[in-house]
Design a protein around this motif. Sequence first.
Motif, PDB file in Angstrom:
ATOM      1  N   ARG A 189      33.489  58.647  47.583  1.00  0.00           N
ATOM      2  CA  ARG A 189      32.610  59.629  46.962  1.00  0.00           C
ATOM      3  C   ARG A 189      31.865  58.935  45.825  1.00  0.00           C
ATOM      4  N   ILE A 190      30.555  59.189  45.742  1.00  0.00           N
ATOM      5  CA  ILE A 190      29.748  58.550  44.711  1.00  0.00           C
ATOM      6  C   ILE A 190      28.851  59.579  44.037  1.00  0.00           C
ATOM      7  N   ILE A 191      28.353  59.231  42.856  1.00  0.00           N
ATOM      8  CA  ILE A 191      27.395  60.063  42.137  1.00  0.00           C
ATOM      9  C   ILE A 191      26.002  59.850  42.731  1.00  0.00           C
ATOM     10  N   ASP A 192      25.332  60.965  43.030  1.00  0.00           N
ATOM     11  CA  ASP A 192      23.943  60.935  43.478  1.00  0.00           C
ATOM     12  C   ASP A 192      23.124  61.770  42.496  1.00  0.00           C
ATOM     13  N   VAL A 193      22.164  61.154  41.827  1.00  0.00           N
ATOM     14  CA  VAL A 193      21.291  61.874  40.899  1.00  0.00           C
ATOM     15  C   VAL A 193      20.139  62.460  41.700  1.00  0.00           C
ATOM     16  N   HIS A 194      20.078  63.784  41.713  1.00  0.00           N
ATOM     17  CA  HIS A 194      19.122  64.500  42.554  1.00  0.00           C
ATOM     18  C   HIS A 194      18.063  65.186  41.694  1.00  0.00           C
TER      19      HIS A 194
END
Length: 247
Positions: A189-194
Amino acid sequence: MQRALAEARQTGRLGSGLRNRDQFLSQLEGVYVDDDPAQGVIEGRTFTHPDLRIFFAVPQGYLMQNGTTAVSISGTAGKAQFSGGRYNGSLENYITQLLRELAGNEVQLSVPQPQRTMINGIPAAYTTGRAATSSGTVDVSVFAYQWSPNTVYHFVMITRGGQGVGPFVPMVESIRRITPNEAAAIRPRIIDVHTVAPGETVQALASRMAYRTFQLDRFLALNNLAVNSRLVPGQKVKLVVYGSRRA
């Protein structure tokens, strides 16, 4: 936090610094969240290690904590730990040596001869020792698996005297080898800046979170939002999504 705030006040510049949120968010892009698959992944009641090809599940109501060398398991009826590695010798000797190390010189542990069995096609051996402690009699059980000719994995379980492996039977019987396809399907799981698009809502974005449970709660906490928060097009929010493993 209180000490940091006090020191900031002493500078006389509290509140006047640069809030470079975009740069901060760019640094978060792709950062791992939760377990690194290289150390195995906990998903609810299951633990899966894609590289070692290991899977097991803990009983209902039990919690797991993943470490670099072991997985700790705790619940109302006892505690356990999963570990192991390279070993040359018999399962019986492995169990005896492990119990001696656990008991040390201070605990008198009566240990019957280990018994042999098969678990999902894996040769295994187990035994339960009993010890008197300051809080009463406890059972210390070891269930060891011959994963390969030179590799052994094991559970160590501590329960109230007379229970033995009992509360952990579903766990010790659940261990199995996973297939290459199952291993390949495990991703971090990773951080995605949307960047919020017109018409997107809190609920719609929360549904993209890479979790089976509490998607909305996790999304709100991650972004300091409320259920009734209105998102503005162009606003940046953080999501937790599935990514690719590091090389």
